[in-house]
Design a protein around this motif. Structure first.
Motif, PDB file in Angstrom:
ATOM      1  N   MET A   1       8.482  34.089  -0.297  1.00 37.03           N
ATOM      2  CA  MET A   1       8.412  33.413  -1.579  1.00 37.03           C
ATOM      3  C   MET A   1       7.844  32.014  -1.367  1.00 37.03           C
ATOM      4  SD  MET A   1      11.575  32.856  -4.041  1.00 37.03           S
ATOM      5  CE  MET A   1      11.439  32.094  -5.575  1.00 37.03           C
ATOM      6  N   ALA A   2       6.750  31.713  -1.995  1.00 40.49           N
ATOM      7  CA  ALA A   2       6.065  30.442  -1.800  1.00 40.49           C
ATOM      8  C   ALA A   2       6.766  29.332  -2.559  1.00 40.49           C
ATOM      9  CB  ALA A   2       4.608  30.547  -2.250  1.00 40.49           C
ATOM     10  N   GLN A   3       6.773  28.153  -1.944  1.00 41.63           N
ATOM     11  CA  GLN A   3       7.326  26.958  -2.583  1.00 41.63           C
ATOM     12  C   GLN A   3       6.350  26.505  -3.674  1.00 41.63           C
ATOM     13  OE1 GLN A   3      10.119  25.140  -2.122  1.00 41.63           O
ATOM     14  NE2 GLN A   3      10.949  26.651  -0.717  1.00 41.63           N
ATOM     15  N   PRO A   4       6.843  25.825  -4.734  1.00 45.05           N
ATOM     16  CA  PRO A   4       5.942  25.365  -5.783  1.00 45.05           C
ATOM     17  C   PRO A   4       4.911  24.359  -5.298  1.00 45.05           C
ATOM     18  CG  PRO A   4       8.245  24.726  -6.233  1.00 45.05           C
ATOM     19  CD  PRO A   4       8.226  25.545  -5.002  1.00 45.05           C
ATOM     20  N   ASN A   5       5.182  23.656  -4.201  1.00 44.37           N
ATOM     21  CA  ASN A   5       4.241  22.637  -3.741  1.00 44.37           C
ATOM     22  C   ASN A   5       3.219  23.172  -2.737  1.00 44.37           C
ATOM     23  OD1 ASN A   5       5.969  22.980  -1.646  1.00 44.37           O
ATOM     24  ND2 ASN A   5       6.548  20.834  -1.434  1.00 44.37           N
ATOM     25  N   GLY A   9      -5.027  27.655  -0.756  1.00 40.37           N
ATOM     26  CA  GLY A   9      -6.118  27.106   0.042  1.00 40.37           C
ATOM     27  C   GLY A   9      -5.741  25.870   0.831  1.00 40.37           C
ATOM     28  N   GLN A  10      -4.473  25.516   0.836  1.00 36.71           N
ATOM     29  CA  GLN A  10      -4.025  24.290   1.497  1.00 36.71           C
ATOM     30  C   GLN A  10      -4.165  24.398   3.014  1.00 36.71           C
ATOM     31  OE1 GLN A  10       0.004  23.484   0.347  1.00 36.71           O
ATOM     32  NE2 GLN A  10      -0.446  21.370  -0.080  1.00 36.71           N
ATOM     33  N   THR A  11      -4.681  23.332   3.639  1.00 37.86           N
ATOM     34  CA  THR A  11      -4.800  23.317   5.092  1.00 37.86           C
ATOM     35  C   THR A  11      -3.442  22.968   5.698  1.00 37.86           C
ATOM     36  OG1 THR A  11      -5.332  20.975   5.260  1.00 37.86           O
ATOM     37  CG2 THR A  11      -7.188  22.491   4.923  1.00 37.86           C
ATOM     38  N   LEU A  12      -3.296  23.209   6.985  1.00 35.25           N
ATOM     39  CA  LEU A  12      -2.050  22.861   7.677  1.00 35.25           C
ATOM     40  C   LEU A  12      -1.789  21.363   7.589  1.00 35.25           C
ATOM     41  CD1 LEU A  12      -1.959  25.041  10.912  1.00 35.25           C
ATOM     42  CD2 LEU A  12      -0.244  24.936   9.122  1.00 35.25           C
ATOM     43  N   ILE A  57      -3.412  31.926  10.194  1.00 34.67           N
ATOM     44  CA  ILE A  57      -1.974  31.785   9.948  1.00 34.67           C
ATOM     45  C   ILE A  57      -1.709  32.180   8.502  1.00 34.67           C
ATOM     46  CG2 ILE A  57      -0.021  30.198   9.916  1.00 34.67           C
ATOM     47  CD1 ILE A  57      -1.632  28.510  11.979  1.00 34.67           C
ATOM     48  N   LYS A  58      -0.920  33.238   8.315  1.00 32.71           N
ATOM     49  CA  LYS A  58      -0.678  33.756   6.970  1.00 32.71           C
ATOM     50  C   LYS A  58       0.265  32.863   6.166  1.00 32.71           C
ATOM     51  CE  LYS A  58      -1.980  38.419   7.734  1.00 32.71           C
ATOM     52  NZ  LYS A  58      -3.332  38.128   8.012  1.00 32.71           N
ATOM     53  N   ASP A  59       1.437  32.531   6.723  1.00 34.35           N
ATOM     54  CA  ASP A  59       2.424  31.703   6.017  1.00 34.35           C
ATOM     55  C   ASP A  59       2.485  30.345   6.727  1.00 34.35           C
ATOM     56  OD1 ASP A  59       4.521  30.551   4.682  1.00 34.35           O
ATOM     57  OD2 ASP A  59       5.856  32.287   4.862  1.00 34.35           O
ATOM     58  N   LYS A  60       1.652  29.454   6.259  1.00 35.43           N
ATOM     59  CA  LYS A  60       1.517  28.145   6.914  1.00 35.43           C
ATOM     60  C   LYS A  60       2.817  27.337   6.860  1.00 35.43           C
ATOM     61  CE  LYS A  60      -3.453  27.618   6.172  1.00 35.43           C
ATOM     62  NZ  LYS A  60      -3.771  29.001   5.987  1.00 35.43           N
TER      63      LYS A  60
END
Length: 175
Positions: A1-5, A9-12, A57-60
């Motif tokens: 479950m992804a966090q709202p923030n 496309g976000q980089t590490l 990396i799937k789940d950064k």
């Protein structure tokens, strides 16, 4: 479950900036040291800069938290190794003997004798207050109660005794 923030496309590096306060709190909670936690988050930053294929990396977010857990675990292991190395018994024959030299023992004994003589020179009540306060470790209130005097009188006697002892020690060292 992804966090709202988090965004797909976000980089590490971007995610590290967003998650840094949480990562820092996690490291601080595990290590119990804010300075070490800060070091861990900085090390994490350096690690993610060296990743050759961050897109793989799937789940950064999970990856960042796993890295923090690994780094804190490494830090704790390192501390345990250091404690075992430095807190253990010292049986290395090359270590200097911690016992004082004979000369040092003689000097300390002479100073102790001068101090005992200086205490003996004090007026009886002053000597009694000083010994109860500084040797036996009673509080000023306890000394005052035991001797039936005011706490201010206790402080006055202690100041007088310390001044007298310091003066005698200085005289003895100058001789």
């Amino acid at each position: 479950m992804a966090q709202p923030n988090t965004q797909p496309g976000q980089t590490l590096s971007q995610l590290w900036v967003v998650e840094r306060p949480s990562l820092l709190r996690l490291a601080r909670r595990i290590l119990g040291d804010a300075s070490l936690a800060e070091d861990i988050t900085q090390t994490l930053w350096l690690r993610i800069q060296r990743i050759s294929d961050p897109a793989a990396i799937k789940d950064k977010r999970a990856y960042l938290y796993r890295l923090v857990l690994n780094l804190t675990s490494d830090q704790m292991r390192s501390r345990k190794r250091g404690a075992a190395l430095f807190d253990g018994p010292a049986d290395d024959a090359r270590m200097a003997d911690a016992a004082p030299t004979t000369e040092t023992l003689i000097i300390h004994r002479q100073r102790l004798d001068m101090l005992a003589a200086a205490i003996d020179e004090l007026p009886p009540r002053c000597r009694e207050v000083f010994i109860l306060r500084r040797v036996e470790g009673l509080t000023p209130a306890e000394v005052a109660d035991r001797l039936g005097i005011a706490p201010n009188t206790v402080a006055k006697h202690v100041r007088h005794a310390i001044g007298h002892c310091q003066m005698r020690l200085a005289e003895g060292e100058a001789a």
